[in-house]
Every structure is written in C-alpha cells, then in structure tokens.
Scaffold this motif. Structure first.
Motif, mmCIF file in Angstrom:
data_model
loop_
_atom_site.group_PDB
_atom_site.id
_atom_site.type_symbol
_atom_site.label_atom_id
_atom_site.label_comp_id
_atom_site.label_asym_id
_atom_site.label_seq_id
_atom_site.Cartn_x
_atom_site.Cartn_y
_atom_site.Cartn_z
ATOM 1 N N GLY A 8 -1.766 4.665 5.674
ATOM 2 C CA GLY A 8 -1.143 3.476 6.239
ATOM 3 C C GLY A 8 -0.798 2.396 5.235
ATOM 4 N N SER A 9 -0.892 2.716 3.953
ATOM 5 C CA SER A 9 -0.562 1.726 2.919
ATOM 6 C C SER A 9 0.930 1.736 2.620
ATOM 7 C CB SER A 9 -1.330 2.031 1.634
ATOM 8 O OG SER A 9 -0.896 1.172 0.588
ATOM 9 N N THR A 16 -5.447 3.013 -1.653
ATOM 10 C CA THR A 16 -5.646 3.786 -0.421
ATOM 11 C C THR A 16 -5.288 5.245 -0.663
ATOM 12 O OG1 THR A 16 -5.138 1.834 0.926
ATOM 13 C CG2 THR A 16 -5.032 3.970 2.016
ATOM 14 N N GLY A 40 2.981 3.738 5.824
ATOM 15 C CA GLY A 40 2.900 2.295 5.609
ATOM 16 C C GLY A 40 4.135 1.646 5.039
ATOM 17 N N SER A 85 -6.198 2.987 5.714
ATOM 18 C CA SER A 85 -5.408 1.760 5.603
ATOM 19 C C SER A 85 -6.033 0.817 4.591
ATOM 20 C CB SER A 85 -5.343 1.050 6.963
ATOM 21 O OG SER A 85 -4.639 -0.186 6.864
ATOM 22 N N ILE A 92 -6.233 -3.848 9.715
ATOM 23 C CA ILE A 92 -5.372 -2.817 9.141
ATOM 24 C C ILE A 92 -3.972 -3.365 8.904
ATOM 25 C CG2 ILE A 92 -6.713 -0.984 10.203
ATOM 26 C CD1 ILE A 92 -4.605 -0.670 12.311
ATOM 27 N N MET A 96 0.856 0.180 10.017
ATOM 28 C CA MET A 96 -0.113 1.158 10.496
ATOM 29 C C MET A 96 -0.506 0.846 11.939
ATOM 30 S SD MET A 96 -1.827 3.856 9.787
ATOM 31 C CE MET A 96 -3.409 4.725 9.669
ATOM 32 N N SER A 120 -11.070 2.704 4.916
ATOM 33 C CA SER A 120 -10.313 1.527 4.491
ATOM 34 C C SER A 120 -10.607 1.232 3.028
ATOM 35 C CB SER A 120 -10.656 0.306 5.354
ATOM 36 O OG SER A 120 -11.974 -0.142 5.089
#
Length: 208
Positions: A8-9, A16, A40, A85, A92, A96, A120
């Motif tokens: 999710g980055s 991440t 992301g 994330s 987050i 994401m 995370s």
C-alpha cells in the motif's frame, strides 16, 4: 498454495517494499507461491456505499476502471494474503484505505478462514495503530491471523533503513513462517475437519 501480497505504499522501493520482501522471501523458502501487487501509487476511487457489488455478477465493484476488481479476484482465489502500508498520521496510507474499503466490501465473504496478516512501517510512532487498522479488515472478514513475537511493525525512514531494525525484521520473518505453517495446516485439515457450522447473521441496529 499461493499468497497475494499487497503493497500500500506509493513508493515502489520504499521501506514498506523492503519489509514486505522479508515476508515474501520467507514464504517462498517455505514453498509458498507469492504475487506482490503495489497499489499505493495508483489512482483508486473510494467506496461510495452504493451496494452495486451485492447484486452484480461476481460481486464486482461499480468502478471498473482501476485495479480493485482484478486484485479482489486474485485475493479470493489465493490461499492467503498480506496487507502492508506505511504509517501516515498513525494510520494507513489514503490510497490503501480506498483500495481496502472496496475490496473488503465486495469480497469479505470470500475471505473467510483464509490465512491473512498485516504489517506496517513507521519512522517513529503510530505503527501499532496502522496495524490495528489493517487488522480490522482481516478480523471482520473472519480470516485466520498468524502470530509473531511482537506487533508486526518495522522501523525506518530512509530507503532500506528498515533492514537495520533487527527485532522488527525478525518479527516479520517469524510472522511469515507462522503464516506458511498455518497455510499448510489448514490445507491438510480441509478433508478431515469440517469448517465451523454457519448461522444466518443477526443484524441489530441501534436506531430503529
């Protein structure tokens, strides 16, 4: 067996990504196939709660111009998945969040008893809140979350710095190892032990 790893980055080669690779490398060493999907950096519309997915073919989201439906299908077909994330304001990353709201609204019923975990990455503080936020999706979808020795958080700011967090990396590695064990255990038990008996869900609203 296959696991889908969601990054999710917005940074392709950020911390991440490094932390997630620790997990995926361990899974692959345990004989688990892994596909990593980065979301992301994409333009993903948030859920509007329209309910289209409840009646549409294959429970697809009404927005079909991004990666959500395609990735949700892969997650449904996989044996497990990882959510990762960076930590933004003790939560987050925004894209994401938009991705997960739509994936889980359309697909939670497909995820029941799959093995899933979350991680995370954080510079200093707020990582526990981000993991809890990710785990809310996993818990409400009734997934099986593998354990580790500590919260699944790794620390770092500059690119690659997260690998210097010895305890954090060990925590992620042990979490991935437990995930592989759970995947194999559940696979072996499918033909011998039936899933728990289902009940029709009771819905109690506070305002009537």
């Amino acid at each position: 067996m296959k696991v889908i790893a969601i990054n999710g980055s917005p940074r392709k080669n950020g911390n991440t990504s490094y932390a997630l690779k620790v997990m995926t490398d361990e899974l692959e060493q345990q004989g688990i196939e892994v596909e990593t999907i980065q979301v992301g950096h994409l333009d993903i519309h948030g859920c509007i709660g329209c309910g289209y997915c409840h009646t549409s073919e294959e429970n697809q989201c009404v927005f079909k111009d991004d990666i959500v439906n395609e990735t949700a299908k892969k997650m449904r077909e996989a044996d497990g998945f990882i959510l990762s994330s960076p930590t933004y304001y003790a939560g987050i990353a925004g894209t994401m969040k938009a991705f997960l709201d739509r994936v889980f609204f359309t697909s939670s019923s497909y995820f029941k008893y799959k093995v899933a975990t979350s991680i995370s990455v954080v510079r200093r503080a707020g990582g526990v809140d981000a993991v809890h936020q990710l785990n809310n999706y996993l818990n409400l979808a009734q997934t099986v979350i593998p354990p580790s020795q500590y919260w699944t958080i790794a620390y770092g700011r500059e690119e690659g710095e997260v690998l210097q967090d010895e305890e954090g990396i060990q925590t992620l590695r042990k979490n991935a190892r437990a995930m592989a064990w759970l995947l194999k255990t559940i696979e072996l038990g499918k033909d011998k032990i039936p899933y728990p008996v289902e009940e029709k869900r009771a819905m109690t609203n506070f305002i009537r």
